[in-house]
Design an enzyme around this catalytic site. Structure first.
Site, PDB file in Angstrom:
ATOM      1  N   HIS A 154      43.071 -10.663  22.244  1.00  0.00           N
ATOM      2  CA  HIS A 154      42.133  -9.727  22.073  1.00  0.00           C
ATOM      3  C   HIS A 154      41.364  -9.627  23.562  1.00  0.00           C
ATOM      4  O   HIS A 154      40.736 -10.538  23.844  1.00  0.00           O
ATOM      5  CB  HIS A 154      41.128 -10.324  21.168  1.00  0.00           C
ATOM      6  CG  HIS A 154      41.623  -9.972  19.653  1.00  0.00           C
ATOM      7  ND1 HIS A 154      40.818  -9.851  18.573  1.00  0.00           N
ATOM      8  CD2 HIS A 154      42.860  -9.632  19.180  1.00  0.00           C
ATOM      9  CE1 HIS A 154      41.400  -9.836  17.551  1.00  0.00           C
ATOM     10  NE2 HIS A 154      42.766  -9.677  17.775  1.00  0.00           N
ATOM     11  N   TYR A 178      31.215  -7.376  15.519  1.00  0.00           N
ATOM     12  CA  TYR A 178      30.110  -8.139  15.141  1.00  0.00           C
ATOM     13  C   TYR A 178      29.046  -7.106  15.025  1.00  0.00           C
ATOM     14  O   TYR A 178      28.647  -6.276  15.655  1.00  0.00           O
ATOM     15  CB  TYR A 178      29.695  -8.976  16.393  1.00  0.00           C
ATOM     16  CG  TYR A 178      30.520 -10.278  16.586  1.00  0.00           C
ATOM     17  CD1 TYR A 178      29.946 -11.274  16.212  1.00  0.00           C
ATOM     18  CD2 TYR A 178      31.750 -10.259  17.411  1.00  0.00           C
ATOM     19  CE1 TYR A 178      30.841 -12.771  16.637  1.00  0.00           C
ATOM     20  CE2 TYR A 178      32.298 -11.321  17.639  1.00  0.00           C
ATOM     21  CZ  TYR A 178      32.002 -12.536  17.173  1.00  0.00           C
ATOM     22  OH  TYR A 178      32.531 -13.827  17.296  1.00  0.00           O
ATOM     23  N   PRO A 231      29.034 -20.664  14.157  1.00  0.00           N
ATOM     24  CA  PRO A 231      30.318 -20.117  14.594  1.00  0.00           C
ATOM     25  C   PRO A 231      30.072 -18.750  15.139  1.00  0.00           C
ATOM     26  O   PRO A 231      31.215 -18.356  15.619  1.00  0.00           O
ATOM     27  CB  PRO A 231      30.651 -20.014  13.115  1.00  0.00           C
ATOM     28  CG  PRO A 231      29.687 -19.958  12.091  1.00  0.00           C
ATOM     29  CD  PRO A 231      28.489 -20.550  12.723  1.00  0.00           C
ATOM     30  N   LYS A 245      32.738 -21.119  19.397  1.00  0.00           N
ATOM     31  CA  LYS A 245      32.861 -22.122  20.418  1.00  0.00           C
ATOM     32  C   LYS A 245      33.320 -23.709  19.763  1.00  0.00           C
ATOM     33  O   LYS A 245      33.753 -24.612  20.284  1.00  0.00           O
ATOM     34  CB  LYS A 245      31.701 -22.244  21.070  1.00  0.00           C
ATOM     35  CG  LYS A 245      31.237 -21.304  22.204  1.00  0.00           C
ATOM     36  CD  LYS A 245      32.219 -21.266  23.129  1.00  0.00           C
ATOM     37  CE  LYS A 245      31.994 -19.998  23.950  1.00  0.00           C
ATOM     38  NZ  LYS A 245      33.406 -19.419  24.472  1.00  0.00           N
ATOM     39  N   TYR A 277      32.208 -15.812  26.336  1.00  0.00           N
ATOM     40  CA  TYR A 277      32.923 -15.816  25.036  1.00  0.00           C
ATOM     41  C   TYR A 277      34.170 -16.293  25.365  1.00  0.00           C
ATOM     42  O   TYR A 277      35.057 -16.702  24.425  1.00  0.00           O
ATOM     43  CB  TYR A 277      32.980 -14.292  24.701  1.00  0.00           C
ATOM     44  CG  TYR A 277      33.378 -14.192  23.191  1.00  0.00           C
ATOM     45  CD1 TYR A 277      32.421 -14.183  22.004  1.00  0.00           C
ATOM     46  CD2 TYR A 277      34.812 -14.055  22.745  1.00  0.00           C
ATOM     47  CE1 TYR A 277      32.957 -14.117  20.805  1.00  0.00           C
ATOM     48  CE2 TYR A 277      35.098 -14.027  21.243  1.00  0.00           C
ATOM     49  CZ  TYR A 277      34.500 -13.784  20.509  1.00  0.00           C
ATOM     50  OH  TYR A 277      34.725 -13.664  19.179  1.00  0.00           O
TER      51      TYR A 277
END
Length: 396
Positions: free
Chosen positions: A77, A206, A298, A302, A390
């Site tokens: 991704h 998100y 979450p 990580k 990220y």
């Protein structure tokens, strides 16, 4: 009857990804180990867990010879969608930082590691009971347990590693006066579902909405993982499929017409949130790794990545300490690992508080969050920070 004795160099409590990866890396350096876990292998493989791997941990799996299956069955991704105000905004990791993440379930990481340890003829003992760790400040710390066949066992080692999770026996064996806990509980949780449906989006979505947070993730072409913010005491059994889909759909709804592809709900659970760090990560001749030392919400993906980062550092420190026969070298591990841990704590907290609606929040709080999200997606600097964090920082 006296227990059966085993002597090894490194004893590892916990046969999840952290413990098995450490055992694997040590074996490559010619260092023997014994790994024990109270769970059976099928039980671990049946537990649905995180699904995002940083590029650095994909390299760790492949370059250390664990498996290249992530490249065959995982999916890279190159970004995520931040959805707010009823619109989606893509954060392009590759364009911003030249990196990506991989969608590859933690259960597959575990299977790859368990298979690699089996191929290597390692000593991994699943399904043990009554585990205790003893003599942690002595020259020969030990692991006492009853194996899956009902035989009492005693493993003595030079160095013991606790990789047995947040509720394991290792951290609890450290005297309270010798450890400091940093802790935050959050007033919300995630209601997680597995559904049989095609993907609703190409990458993770998100979502910040007036109804609360939602995360739209994937597992395979036919199984998806989705979450929505809920009360920590929510009862999953009280939610029908229709109610679940109605809740998810209203949280992602917007003028752009985005909607979720629905299907049967095959699993539902509530995941509580907390941030936790235990310092130091060493006590005597025992070191803590992964969730035994720290947990994160979450939201930033990580948890598994931090555990693998811990053991990458720990394996290198252990190799030098054992080669020099100098346990003082072990003092390097905690500070090096904690630098990354606290960066991940900040990132996970930032993502969590930016995206979730906190109980009792005012209109000002919500508009401030929207302003923060706009500042991230409208700013190259803001987007770059998110992309760098990220996808993962360089190894410690």
């Amino acid at each position: 009857m006296a227990p059966a004795h085993t002597r090894t160099t490194v004893g590892i409590v916990g046969a999840g990804p952290a413990g098995l990866m450490l055992s694997h890396l040590l074996a490559r350096a010619g260092i023997d180990s014994v790994v024990v876990d109270h769970r059976t292998r099928p039980a671990i493989e049946a537990t649905s867990r995180a699904g995002i791997l940083e590029a650095g941990n994909v390299r760790l799996l492949t370059e250390s010879g664990v498996s290249d299956r992530v490249h065959r069955e995982g999916r890279p991704h190159a970004g995520i969608e931040l959805r707010f105000g009823g619109e989606s905004h893509r954060v392009d990791f590759e364009a911003l930082v030249g990196s990506n993440v991989w969608l590859y379930p933690q259960t597959d990481v575990f299977t790859d590691l368990a298979d690699a340890r089996e191929r290597g003829g390692s000593d991994v003992r699943f399904g043990v009971t009554g585990t205790r760790v003893v003599d942690l400040t002595g020259d020969r710390p030990g692991i006492l347990f009853t194996d899956a066949d009902g035989v009492t066992q005693e493993v003595r080692c030079d160095i013991l590693v606790g990789a047995d999770g947040s509720r394991g026996v290792c951290r609890a064996a450290v005297p309270e006066a010798a450890r400091t806990h940093f802790f935050r509980e959050y007033p919300f949780a995630w209601f997680g579902v597995l559904v049989e449906a095609p993907p609703s989006a190409a990458e993770l979505v998100y979502t910040h909405s007036e109804h609360g947070f939602a995360l739209i993730s994937q597992r395979t072409e036919s199984v998806q993982r989705m979450y929505f913010q809920c009360d920590p005491d929510e009862d999953p059994a009280a939610w029908s499929e229709d109610r679940i889909w109605a809740e998810l759909q209203q949280r992602v709804y917007g003028a752009d017409g985005f909607s979720l592809k629905e299907g049967p709900v095959t699993d539902r659970s509530v995941l509580r949130f907390r941030s936790f760090v235990c310092e130091p990560m060493r006590y005597g001749n025992m070191l803590l790794a992964g969730d035994a030392a720290h947990t994160v919400p979450p939201t930033g993906a990580k948890g598994l990545n931090l555990a693998l980062a811990d053991v990458r550092v720990l394996a290198e420190v252990l190799e030098r300490a054992l080669a020099k026969r100098d346990h003082g070298v072990l003092d390097e591990y905690g500070p090096r690992a904690l630098r990354r841990v606290w960066r991940a704590q900040h990132f996970s907290y930032w993502m969590t508080t930016m995206l979730h609606r906190v109980p009792g929040s005012t209109d000002f709080d919500v508009r401030r969050q929207l302003g923060e999200l706009a500042g991230v997606v409208d700013s190259t600097a803001g987007s770059t920070y998110l992309a760098e964090a990220y996808t993962g920082w360089s190894a410690g």
